[in-house]
Design an enzyme around this catalytic site. Sequence first.
Site, mmCIF file in Angstrom:
data_model
loop_
_atom_site.group_PDB
_atom_site.id
_atom_site.type_symbol
_atom_site.label_atom_id
_atom_site.label_comp_id
_atom_site.label_asym_id
_atom_site.label_seq_id
_atom_site.Cartn_x
_atom_site.Cartn_y
_atom_site.Cartn_z
ATOM 1 N NE ARG A 53 -4.189 -1.628 0.380
ATOM 2 C CZ ARG A 53 -4.309 -2.927 0.130
ATOM 3 N NH1 ARG A 53 -3.316 -3.599 -0.408
ATOM 4 N NH2 ARG A 53 -5.443 -3.552 0.413
ATOM 5 C CB SER A 77 -8.733 -1.608 4.358
ATOM 6 O OG SER A 77 -9.083 -2.877 3.888
ATOM 7 C CD GLU A 107 -5.557 0.789 2.738
ATOM 8 O OE1 GLU A 107 -5.485 -0.414 2.986
ATOM 9 O OE2 GLU A 107 -6.356 1.268 1.939
HETATM 10 N N1 EPU Z 1 -11.474 -11.247 9.683
HETATM 11 C C1 EPU Z 1 -12.045 -11.167 10.930
HETATM 12 N N2 EPU Z 1 -13.092 -10.301 11.130
HETATM 13 C C2 EPU Z 1 -13.577 -9.504 10.114
HETATM 14 C C3 EPU Z 1 -13.003 -9.596 8.833
HETATM 15 C C4 EPU Z 1 -11.937 -10.482 8.645
HETATM 16 O O1 EPU Z 1 -11.641 -11.851 11.853
HETATM 17 O O2 EPU Z 1 -14.493 -8.717 10.373
HETATM 18 C C5 EPU Z 1 -10.342 -12.144 9.468
HETATM 19 C C6 EPU Z 1 -10.640 -13.148 8.365
HETATM 20 O O3 EPU Z 1 -11.214 -14.298 8.895
HETATM 21 C C7 EPU Z 1 -9.277 -13.415 7.784
HETATM 22 C C8 EPU Z 1 -8.519 -12.131 8.022
HETATM 23 O O4 EPU Z 1 -9.254 -11.399 8.970
HETATM 24 O O5 EPU Z 1 -8.620 -14.414 8.514
HETATM 25 C C9 EPU Z 1 -8.294 -11.353 6.750
HETATM 26 O O6 EPU Z 1 -9.516 -10.864 6.251
HETATM 27 P P1 EPU Z 1 -9.784 -10.553 4.703
HETATM 28 O O7 EPU Z 1 -9.388 -11.709 3.887
HETATM 29 O O8 EPU Z 1 -11.162 -10.019 4.578
HETATM 30 O O9 EPU Z 1 -8.741 -9.435 4.305
HETATM 31 P P2 EPU Z 1 -8.146 -8.183 5.092
HETATM 32 O O10 EPU Z 1 -6.733 -8.453 5.454
HETATM 33 O O11 EPU Z 1 -9.047 -7.789 6.193
HETATM 34 C C10 EPU Z 1 -7.193 -7.107 2.920
HETATM 35 C C11 EPU Z 1 -7.151 -5.758 2.265
HETATM 36 C C12 EPU Z 1 -8.461 -5.482 1.525
HETATM 37 C C13 EPU Z 1 -8.653 -6.544 0.491
HETATM 38 C C14 EPU Z 1 -8.703 -7.913 1.224
HETATM 39 C C15 EPU Z 1 -8.833 -9.063 0.268
HETATM 40 C C16 EPU Z 1 -5.665 -4.390 3.618
HETATM 41 C C17 EPU Z 1 -5.550 -3.261 4.577
HETATM 42 N N3 EPU Z 1 -6.899 -4.736 3.265
HETATM 43 O O12 EPU Z 1 -8.181 -7.057 3.942
HETATM 44 O O13 EPU Z 1 -8.306 -4.237 0.856
HETATM 45 O O14 EPU Z 1 -9.844 -6.360 -0.247
HETATM 46 O O15 EPU Z 1 -7.464 -8.095 1.963
HETATM 47 O O16 EPU Z 1 -7.607 -9.261 -0.364
HETATM 48 O O17 EPU Z 1 -4.635 -4.909 3.195
HETATM 49 C C18 EPU Z 1 -8.703 -1.895 0.935
HETATM 50 O O18 EPU Z 1 -7.472 -1.747 0.901
HETATM 51 O O19 EPU Z 1 -9.481 -0.895 0.981
HETATM 52 C C19 EPU Z 1 -9.250 -3.232 0.967
HETATM 53 C C20 EPU Z 1 -10.562 -3.456 1.080
#
Ligand code: EPU
Length: 353
Positions: free
Chosen positions: A167, A243, A339
């Site tokens: 990012r 995010s 972010e």
């Molecule tokens: N999780 C929770 N609670 C929640 C949501 C998620 O415990 O409410 C856990 C999930 O079970 C999983 C982990 O958190 O184990 C990761 O969750 P997720 O796969 O949804 O991805 P993220 O790390 O929360 C990142 C990006 C998103 C992107 C997703 C999918 C960042 C800051 N965010 O989110 O990007 O869409 O992966 O690849 O890196 C954005 O940048 O605006 C954005 C939406």
Amino acid sequence: MNSYEEYYDLVHDNTFGIHAKARFFVRYGDEQELADAIGWRQAEARDLPLLHIGSGSNLLFLDDYPGVVLQSAIQGVDVMEADDEQVVLRVGSGMEWDALVELCVTHGWHGLENLSLIPGQVGAAAVQNIGAYGAEASQHVVAVECVDLTDGTVRRFEAAECDYGYRTSVFKTRLRGRYAVSRVWLRLSRRFVPDTTYGGIAEMLSSQGIPVDEVTASQLRDAIIRIRRHKLPDPAVQGNAGSFFMNPVVDEACKERLLAQYPAMPHYAAGQGRWKLSAAWLIDQSGWKGKSLGPAGVHDRQALVLVNLGGARGMDVVRLCQAVRQDVVRQFGVTLMPEVNFIPDIPLDKLSL
Ligand code: EPU
């Protein structure tokens, strides 16, 4: 022809849907119009600060903006190189990112499928190095053409000069505020090699009866869109900036300490002995998911997303941000960093609450 507006309400130019007025707002259609706008500011509005925005999908306005806000409306997709293996495109920075992804899928230019439905413009994608489902924009960037905001000249940065990371890029760090991206050069493949490894994709495909090894590019794009629509609130319905926090990267000792206490904690190797934790999981565990503070809330399906419940001002969102950060640090000893870009860019510890 540039349009110059005074006391322009940015409510439709930030996906949080926050009312903030720009003293001047200029939307430009090409490099010459941007150079003209820079010349105009130097002659007429020299003392006013300058801010370049995309479609505002990663911004939080804390107040009215007392200076000149610039926005690219540069369109166009030119094929600069093409052979049997790949194409190189030169894309206007004002094009909507997802319109580009759709166009590429339609033409059989592959690599962007997993980045479907990410809001924002192409220029911002190259600055922010957007990422999702195992893919990042920087994997495809060949070069970034920019206009120097000090004198209106054009300069090209090769990908290696952009210092891409999670990012981030040189345009967010060392060269922050100096250049406006005008065009982005991207290399895409004519061969479709789907990446369905990231959590949720295989499940989504199988729920639609599509075998993972037979998925087409448009089916993969469609699956990503469905996943995002399910988890992430639509900014047109409920203001948000995706995010809100970055996933924190911690050292081995921190990860081990937390795992001893929370064996189910998601963690991903981040290279050089460091570990990426899930900010969403930390926030979820801290009890904030689905909760609110005044007119700002934590989304009930993805805890990493803060939402405008209606009529929020920037400081309402900051207040919630700080409350969440405080609880996460108390419970886990991990400090979350936003972010989203705050305008003005005030360090969090300087924001009185
Ligand atoms: N999780 C929770 N609670 C929640 C949501 C998620 O415990 O409410 C856990 C999930 O079970 C999983 C982990 O958190 O184990 C990761 O969750 P997720 O796969 O949804 O991805 P993220 O790390 O929360 C990142 C990006 C998103 C992107 C997703 C999918 C960042 C800051 N965010 O989110 O990007 O869409 O992966 O690849 O890196 C954005 O940048 O605006 C954005 C939406």
